[in-house]
Design a protein around this motif. Structure first.
Motif, PDB file in Angstrom:
ATOM      1  N   SER A 196      24.692  38.131  39.570  1.00  0.00           N
ATOM      2  CA  SER A 196      24.739  38.584  40.965  1.00  0.00           C
ATOM      3  C   SER A 196      23.378  38.461  41.624  1.00  0.00           C
ATOM      4  CB  SER A 196      25.221  40.044  41.026  1.00  0.00           C
ATOM      5  OG  SER A 196      26.525  40.172  40.514  1.00  0.00           O
ATOM      6  N   LEU A 211      32.897  44.880  41.075  1.00  0.00           N
ATOM      7  CA  LEU A 211      32.262  43.777  40.366  1.00  0.00           C
ATOM      8  C   LEU A 211      31.716  44.207  39.018  1.00  0.00           C
ATOM      9  CD1 LEU A 211      31.287  40.798  40.599  1.00  0.00           C
ATOM     10  CD2 LEU A 211      29.172  41.677  41.576  1.00  0.00           C
ATOM     11  N   VAL A 257      32.983  37.859  46.271  1.00  0.00           N
ATOM     12  CA  VAL A 257      31.854  38.175  45.391  1.00  0.00           C
ATOM     13  C   VAL A 257      32.244  37.987  43.941  1.00  0.00           C
ATOM     14  CG1 VAL A 257      30.331  40.019  44.584  1.00  0.00           C
ATOM     15  CG2 VAL A 257      30.775  39.777  47.015  1.00  0.00           C
ATOM     16  N   THR A 261      30.737  34.987  41.698  1.00  0.00           N
ATOM     17  CA  THR A 261      29.829  35.393  40.644  1.00  0.00           C
ATOM     18  C   THR A 261      30.355  35.022  39.269  1.00  0.00           C
ATOM     19  OG1 THR A 261      29.068  37.248  41.996  1.00  0.00           O
ATOM     20  CG2 THR A 261      28.566  37.343  39.658  1.00  0.00           C
TER      21      THR A 261
END
Length: 272
Positions: A196, A211, A257, A261
């Motif tokens: 990240s 996440l 995201v 990622t």
């Protein structure tokens, strides 16, 4: 005399494990190993009686479980290695009935995953497959072996969310597996955090919660501080190459995201 003493000590070990008195169990275990030395059974030989072999295997298996309960992977690895000569003995010398070989081996596979030792994981798995084939059986129905196999497959696919689901609730085949699973999730969390930092200048705290597989936004803030990130106005800012932190927000959805990622993580793994 030593055989009777060892049998009594093993009964005490089982009781202390059931009552979760792990420190006390460690003390009893030391006495049990001394009794094993008295029987000359700590290492199997051709002349070691079958009864003594069974007592020795049970002692070492209990030692492995106690090590996990005490969160001591080094000690667990040592017990696993000491058990291998016993597990290699033929059925007529040391019957498999009553053994926890499958459970101990599955836990060791999970430890290898937690350490990121994929080469060691596959080497051991291939050895198990060969041994199972020679014995005319497969590993498909072995819940203790299949659990780390499923986790490893999900890791190779980059399906970290699947790993997370597998480690929650009743999916783990025993409490000991759940302990190592927590370590594995911690390792994955650090990998995702590292990716990240490279993939984004900043992300919303709410997205970081999903996440990083954390239970609350408060946990996210604590993790961010431990990682040296800056938390401001509901966002986490990652340090850039020049050591500064981004000041410009980049608006992305949680799904973006996670997808980007994890894709980045898979690319890194392919390169390495």
């Amino acid at each position: 005399m030593a055989e009777r003493e060892l049998a009594d000590l093993l009964k005490q070990l089982h009781k202390t494990l059931q009552s979760k008195q792990y420190q006390q169990a460690g003390s009893i275990l030391s006495r049990a190993k001394i009794a094993l030395l008295g029987l000359n059974a700590l290492i199997p030989t051709e002349s070691t009686p079958s009864k003594h072999l069974q007592l020795a295997r049970e002692t070492l298996e209990l030692g492995a479980v106690i090590s996990i309960r005490l969160q001591d992977p080094v000690s667990f690895t040592r017990y696993f290695q000491q058990l291998q000569p016993f597990y290699a003995l033929p059925e007529d010398k040391l019957p498999r009935k009553g053994s926890n070989a499958s459970k101990i081996t599955g836990l060791y596979l999970l430890l290898l995953l937690s350490d990121g030792d994929y080469a060691g994981f596959h080497t051991l798995l291939e050895t198990l497959e060969v041994a199972a084939a020679q014995a005319g059986r497969g590993l498909e129905d072995d819940q203790f072996i299949q659990y780390p196999i499923r986790l490893e497959q999900a890791l190779m696919e980059g399906s970290y969310d699947q790993v997370w689901r597998q480690t929650k609730g009743s999916n783990a085949p025993s409490e000991e597996f759940a302990l190592f699973s927590d370590v594995l999730i911690g390792t994955i969390r650090k990998e995702i955090a590292s990716c990240s930092e490279k993939a984004y200048p900043s992300i919303p705290i709410s997205d970081a919660k999903s996440l990083l597989f954390l239970e609350s936004e408060g946990s996210v803030v604590n993790f961010a501080k431990e990682s040296g990130w800056v938390v401001k106005d509901g966002r986490i800012y990652f340090p850039q190459e020049d050591g500064e932190f981004a000041s410009k927000d980049i608006l992305v959805t949680s799904d973006q995201v996670i997808e980007n990622t994890l894709g980045y993580a898979r690319e890194l793994e392919t390169i390495v």
